[in-house]
Design a protein around this motif. Sequence first.
Motif, PDB file in Angstrom:
ATOM      1  N   GLU A   1       0.840  -1.206   0.000  1.00  0.00           N
ATOM      2  CA  GLU A   1       0.000   0.000   0.000  1.00  0.00           C
ATOM      3  C   GLU A   1       0.870   1.249   0.000  1.00  0.00           C
ATOM      4  O   GLU A   1       0.623   2.201  -0.737  1.00  0.00           O
ATOM      5  CB  GLU A   1      -0.934   0.012   1.225  1.00  0.00           C
ATOM      6  CG  GLU A   1      -2.055  -1.031   1.192  1.00  0.00           C
ATOM      7  CD  GLU A   1      -2.922  -0.927  -0.067  1.00  0.00           C
ATOM      8  OE1 GLU A   1      -3.233   0.204  -0.482  1.00  0.00           O
ATOM      9  OE2 GLU A   1      -3.253  -1.998  -0.638  1.00  0.00           O
ATOM     10  N   ASP A   2       1.896   1.244   0.853  1.00  0.00           N
ATOM     11  CA  ASP A   2       2.785   2.408   0.942  1.00  0.00           C
ATOM     12  C   ASP A   2       3.543   2.628  -0.364  1.00  0.00           C
ATOM     13  O   ASP A   2       3.725   3.764  -0.802  1.00  0.00           O
ATOM     14  CB  ASP A   2       3.766   2.243   2.113  1.00  0.00           C
ATOM     15  CG  ASP A   2       3.120   2.596   3.446  1.00  0.00           C
ATOM     16  OD1 ASP A   2       2.211   3.453   3.444  1.00  0.00           O
ATOM     17  OD2 ASP A   2       3.510   2.021   4.476  1.00  0.00           O
ATOM     18  N   ILE A   3       3.981   1.534  -0.961  1.00  0.00           N
ATOM     19  CA  ILE A   3       4.702   1.648  -2.239  1.00  0.00           C
ATOM     20  C   ILE A   3       3.785   2.243  -3.304  1.00  0.00           C
ATOM     21  O   ILE A   3       4.177   3.136  -4.054  1.00  0.00           O
ATOM     22  CB  ILE A   3       5.240   0.268  -2.688  1.00  0.00           C
ATOM     23  CG1 ILE A   3       6.398  -0.170  -1.783  1.00  0.00           C
ATOM     24  CG2 ILE A   3       5.678   0.293  -4.151  1.00  0.00           C
ATOM     25  CD1 ILE A   3       6.878  -1.593  -2.020  1.00  0.00           C
ATOM     26  N   LYS A   4       2.525   1.749  -3.334  1.00  0.00           N
ATOM     27  CA  LYS A   4       1.583   2.257  -4.337  1.00  0.00           C
ATOM     28  C   LYS A   4       1.279   3.733  -4.115  1.00  0.00           C
ATOM     29  O   LYS A   4       1.241   4.522  -5.058  1.00  0.00           O
ATOM     30  CB  LYS A   4       0.283   1.426  -4.322  1.00  0.00           C
ATOM     31  CG  LYS A   4       0.412   0.101  -5.072  1.00  0.00           C
ATOM     32  CD  LYS A   4      -0.944  -0.566  -5.276  1.00  0.00           C
ATOM     33  CE  LYS A   4      -1.474  -1.105  -3.962  1.00  0.00           C
ATOM     34  NZ  LYS A   4      -2.680  -1.948  -4.142  1.00  0.00           N
ATOM     35  N   PHE A   5       1.107   4.098  -2.833  1.00  0.00           N
ATOM     36  CA  PHE A   5       0.821   5.500  -2.513  1.00  0.00           C
ATOM     37  C   PHE A   5       1.977   6.397  -2.950  1.00  0.00           C
ATOM     38  O   PHE A   5       1.795   7.420  -3.616  1.00  0.00           O
ATOM     39  CB  PHE A   5       0.566   5.655  -1.007  1.00  0.00           C
ATOM     40  CG  PHE A   5       0.448   7.092  -0.579  1.00  0.00           C
ATOM     41  CD1 PHE A   5      -0.736   7.798  -0.775  1.00  0.00           C
ATOM     42  CD2 PHE A   5       1.538   7.747   0.000  1.00  0.00           C
ATOM     43  CE1 PHE A   5      -0.837   9.135  -0.403  1.00  0.00           C
ATOM     44  CE2 PHE A   5       1.440   9.082   0.376  1.00  0.00           C
ATOM     45  CZ  PHE A   5       0.252   9.776   0.172  1.00  0.00           C
ATOM     46  N   LEU A   6       3.205   5.982  -2.575  1.00  0.00           N
ATOM     47  CA  LEU A   6       4.400   6.771  -2.877  1.00  0.00           C
ATOM     48  C   LEU A   6       4.591   6.900  -4.390  1.00  0.00           C
ATOM     49  O   LEU A   6       4.898   7.984  -4.907  1.00  0.00           O
ATOM     50  CB  LEU A   6       5.625   6.114  -2.226  1.00  0.00           C
ATOM     51  CG  LEU A   6       6.955   6.856  -2.308  1.00  0.00           C
ATOM     52  CD1 LEU A   6       6.841   8.256  -1.719  1.00  0.00           C
ATOM     53  CD2 LEU A   6       8.051   6.077  -1.573  1.00  0.00           C
ATOM     54  N   THR A   7       4.382   5.776  -5.097  1.00  0.00           N
ATOM     55  CA  THR A   7       4.552   5.786  -6.548  1.00  0.00           C
ATOM     56  C   THR A   7       3.541   6.728  -7.213  1.00  0.00           C
ATOM     57  O   THR A   7       3.903   7.532  -8.081  1.00  0.00           O
ATOM     58  CB  THR A   7       4.364   4.362  -7.102  1.00  0.00           C
ATOM     59  OG1 THR A   7       5.252   3.490  -6.395  1.00  0.00           O
ATOM     60  CG2 THR A   7       4.691   4.301  -8.583  1.00  0.00           C
ATOM     61  N   ALA A   8       2.283   6.618  -6.772  1.00  0.00           N
ATOM     62  CA  ALA A   8       1.237   7.457  -7.365  1.00  0.00           C
ATOM     63  C   ALA A   8       1.547   8.932  -7.137  1.00  0.00           C
ATOM     64  O   ALA A   8       1.433   9.767  -8.046  1.00  0.00           O
ATOM     65  CB  ALA A   8      -0.122   7.094  -6.755  1.00  0.00           C
ATOM     66  N   TRP A   9       1.969   9.252  -5.906  1.00  0.00           N
ATOM     67  CA  TRP A   9       2.293  10.636  -5.578  1.00  0.00           C
ATOM     68  C   TRP A   9       3.432  11.160  -6.454  1.00  0.00           C
ATOM     69  O   TRP A   9       3.371  12.250  -7.011  1.00  0.00           O
ATOM     70  CB  TRP A   9       2.666  10.733  -4.087  1.00  0.00           C
ATOM     71  CG  TRP A   9       2.760  12.152  -3.590  1.00  0.00           C
ATOM     72  CD1 TRP A   9       1.751  12.930  -3.111  1.00  0.00           C
ATOM     73  CD2 TRP A   9       3.941  12.970  -3.541  1.00  0.00           C
ATOM     74  NE1 TRP A   9       2.211  14.164  -2.761  1.00  0.00           N
ATOM     75  CE2 TRP A   9       3.555  14.226  -3.008  1.00  0.00           C
ATOM     76  CE3 TRP A   9       5.272  12.760  -3.886  1.00  0.00           C
ATOM     77  CZ2 TRP A   9       4.457  15.262  -2.818  1.00  0.00           C
ATOM     78  CZ3 TRP A   9       6.181  13.800  -3.706  1.00  0.00           C
ATOM     79  CH2 TRP A   9       5.766  15.031  -3.175  1.00  0.00           C
ATOM     80  N   ARG A  10       4.473  10.338  -6.560  1.00  0.00           N
ATOM     81  CA  ARG A  10       5.638  10.771  -7.340  1.00  0.00           C
ATOM     82  C   ARG A  10       5.303  10.915  -8.827  1.00  0.00           C
ATOM     83  O   ARG A  10       5.830  11.785  -9.504  1.00  0.00           O
ATOM     84  CB  ARG A  10       6.792   9.781  -7.162  1.00  0.00           C
ATOM     85  CG  ARG A  10       7.458   9.918  -5.811  1.00  0.00           C
ATOM     86  CD  ARG A  10       8.741   9.114  -5.749  1.00  0.00           C
ATOM     87  NE  ARG A  10       9.343   9.243  -4.426  1.00  0.00           N
ATOM     88  CZ  ARG A  10      10.283   8.438  -3.956  1.00  0.00           C
ATOM     89  NH1 ARG A  10      10.721   7.430  -4.703  1.00  0.00           N
ATOM     90  NH2 ARG A  10      10.788   8.621  -2.755  1.00  0.00           N
ATOM     91  N   ARG A  11       4.437  10.027  -9.333  1.00  0.00           N
ATOM     92  CA  ARG A  11       4.028  10.147 -10.732  1.00  0.00           C
ATOM     93  C   ARG A  11       3.285  11.454 -10.945  1.00  0.00           C
ATOM     94  O   ARG A  11       3.549  12.197 -11.885  1.00  0.00           O
ATOM     95  CB  ARG A  11       3.104   8.976 -11.116  1.00  0.00           C
ATOM     96  CG  ARG A  11       3.837   7.706 -11.478  1.00  0.00           C
ATOM     97  CD  ARG A  11       2.871   6.727 -12.161  1.00  0.00           C
ATOM     98  NE  ARG A  11       3.393   5.387 -12.197  1.00  0.00           N
ATOM     99  CZ  ARG A  11       4.277   4.959 -13.104  1.00  0.00           C
ATOM    100  NH1 ARG A  11       4.714   5.779 -14.036  1.00  0.00           N
ATOM    101  NH2 ARG A  11       4.727   3.713 -13.069  1.00  0.00           N
ATOM    102  N   GLU A  12       2.367  11.732 -10.027  1.00  0.00           N
ATOM    103  CA  GLU A  12       1.570  12.954 -10.113  1.00  0.00           C
ATOM    104  C   GLU A  12       2.440  14.211 -10.097  1.00  0.00           C
ATOM    105  O   GLU A  12       2.218  15.143 -10.852  1.00  0.00           O
ATOM    106  CB  GLU A  12       0.653  13.021  -8.886  1.00  0.00           C
ATOM    107  CG  GLU A  12      -0.823  13.099  -9.192  1.00  0.00           C
ATOM    108  CD  GLU A  12      -1.597  12.846  -7.918  1.00  0.00           C
ATOM    109  OE1 GLU A  12      -1.493  13.673  -6.987  1.00  0.00           O
ATOM    110  OE2 GLU A  12      -2.286  11.790  -7.836  1.00  0.00           O
ATOM    111  N   GLN A  13       3.434  14.199  -9.206  1.00  0.00           N
ATOM    112  CA  GLN A  13       4.270  15.381  -9.016  1.00  0.00           C
ATOM    113  C   GLN A  13       5.407  15.472 -10.039  1.00  0.00           C
ATOM    114  O   GLN A  13       6.192  16.418 -10.000  1.00  0.00           O
ATOM    115  CB  GLN A  13       4.891  15.361  -7.608  1.00  0.00           C
ATOM    116  CG  GLN A  13       3.898  15.242  -6.478  1.00  0.00           C
ATOM    117  CD  GLN A  13       3.119  16.532  -6.275  1.00  0.00           C
ATOM    118  OE1 GLN A  13       3.667  17.620  -6.390  1.00  0.00           O
ATOM    119  NE2 GLN A  13       1.828  16.406  -6.006  1.00  0.00           N
ATOM    120  N   GLY A  14       5.518  14.489 -10.903  1.00  0.00           N
ATOM    121  CA  GLY A  14       6.583  14.509 -11.906  1.00  0.00           C
ATOM    122  C   GLY A  14       7.912  13.962 -11.417  1.00  0.00           C
ATOM    123  O   GLY A  14       8.899  13.924 -12.157  1.00  0.00           O
TER     124      GLY A  14
END
Lengths: 344, 344
Positions: free
Chosen positions: A266-279
């Motif tokens: 869950e944490d990996i998915k959250f972190l990945t999604a955030w980083r994708r969003e922020q570039g």
Amino acid sequence: MGTKCGGRSRPECRKSAMDIEQLARDVCDGNRRALARAITLVESSRDDHRRDAIALMDALSHTGKQALRLGLSGTPGVGKSTLIESFGMMLIREGLRVAVLAVDPSSARTGGSILGDKTRMELLSREANAFIRPSPSRTELGGVARRTREAVALCEAAGYDIILIETVGVGQSETVVAQMSDIFLLLLAPAGGDELQGVKRGIMEMADLIVVNKADGDLEPAAKRTCADYSGALRLLRKRPQDPDGFPKAMTCSALQESGITQIWEDIKFLTAWRREQGHFDARRAEQAEYWFGQEIRQGLLAQLDREPLRSHVLSLTKQVATGTLTPSGAAEQVLAALRHDTP
Amino acid sequence: MGTKCGGRSRPECRKSAMDIEQLARDVCDGNRRALARAITLVESSRDDHRRDAIALMDALSHTGKQALRLGLSGTPGVGKSTLIESFGMMLIREGLRVAVLAVDPSSARTGGSILGDKTRMELLSREANAFIRPSPSRTELGGVARRTREAVALCEAAGYDIILIETVGVGQSETVVAQMSDIFLLLLAPAGGDELQGVKRGIMEMADLIVVNKADGDLEPAAKRTCADYSGALRLLRKRPQDPDGFPKAMTCSALQESGITQIWEDIKFLTAWRREQGHFDARRAEQAEYWFGQEIRQGLLAQLDREPLRSHVLSLTKQVATGTLTPSGAAEQVLAALRHDTP
């Protein structure tokens, strides 16, 4: 077009006999044999294989497929394979395809390899959607780095969703793995409070998640304490732009009892999604590509010195430098001139 | 023969106008102006100056003169200049000729220089038998290393008996200085017991003598305690073949009150004599020459990348690598091919 290689995993084909375009297509189609053969090709240091490998990597660099690359580091005995088994099986159950690669710094010296014994991940190794590849042995860390990095790209082209890159936490291999991962996990065992110093600050600064394993049975209180210690230590680090609030974070798990594994995901998915969003996700990949470009040039330049006749020339100059017959600068100038073809 | 350069310390002569053989003779005769000019020449990065510098170093590499090269490292405020002043004056009184050079890692960034203010060594700078040269500024540490190393060889050819090479104890400059010294001194200030961790193990392992300065007045007990701490720490290090019993050792001194200075010199003389007898002195010089040969080659290879048109080529490839248009290996191969003149 040349003839296709046989199913053997050693690239024993004659020079140029390998049909790189066909191999690229087969890898892209998710053919496991082709993937294994492609990885063996990029592991080879023979000049003609190297040319083929570069052509293959080039052909596969535009597939548009992108896996999530997870780096995982931890000292021996910390439970890396047990975690990969639990974590990998969970991903498989979610319908994802999982590749496991390894960077083994010790193999350069001992010829041994981690992941060599697939029974370490008994369940995962039997899954059709899992691909496990041991670390290439008998090469220096620089060579291992290139090969693993290219193996990662091959697995990505083959359509794997998650690529786990494992390394033993000694020496510089963490940096190598971190520089080819989107997310870097540091796996630790429960320990006394003063153990904190055992993890170098530089390694901690690379980690996105610190996971204290073996939070089960008698060790659970110690695991929680260790986790709290690292949480505290992480708060002292400078905030990185690529992290949302709460990251990097420390957490506990029990790979054996399969508890905490879902939370890691869950944490990996959250972190990945955030980083994708922020570039940050793409920015990091771009930085990593630049880093490896620089490393490849450096290694290529230094590799010239290992080739004859220059190698013998350098050795003979070294003797003259040691005895004082030549100055270091003067001798180096001779080597550089030879490389520039200024000398006959 | 070309015409001799003027007395200005900048090598502003036209290309090949410098009479290197004459300069070599003047340096060898102990002419201080010639020495200063020679050091300025080796500090220049202009291609023609570099060629002249290599010719000069070559011409002076067979004088047979050998100074004792003393490396000295310590953080700012520890009393390096005061020690060099006291220690240098003692050597001068013994009839020895003393040169003082500096490796300043900060100068690469700030453009500042240590030793720039000669009044820091007021007495020594007025002595005819002392030669003080500030660190060259505005160059990267690699460049500073080469220039200082060549300045050391020039001072040696000029007949100086003792060459003190000073550095501020930060970053990698200690390694640079240790690799060009026969004996390496680490200068420390009195401190609390937990200060021990402030000195990196690697630096301690390079030291032949650890000298705790400021053992005077109120600080004397603290200095003695710090010295005892380091004595203990040194005993835990692995015994090196180049050390007689009792070395490396920790000791106290007061550069201000000039106490302990003679003992430092006695220990240096003892250690040097022992190493000469056992063959370690020459062996270390040979190893150092080999080390610098390797460094010079590496730097020379990497310097190729900074030259046009390759520099622009690399920059343009870097962009393509970052955007994923090219793989790192493929792009590196293009750079290496360009260096091999394989491309038009």
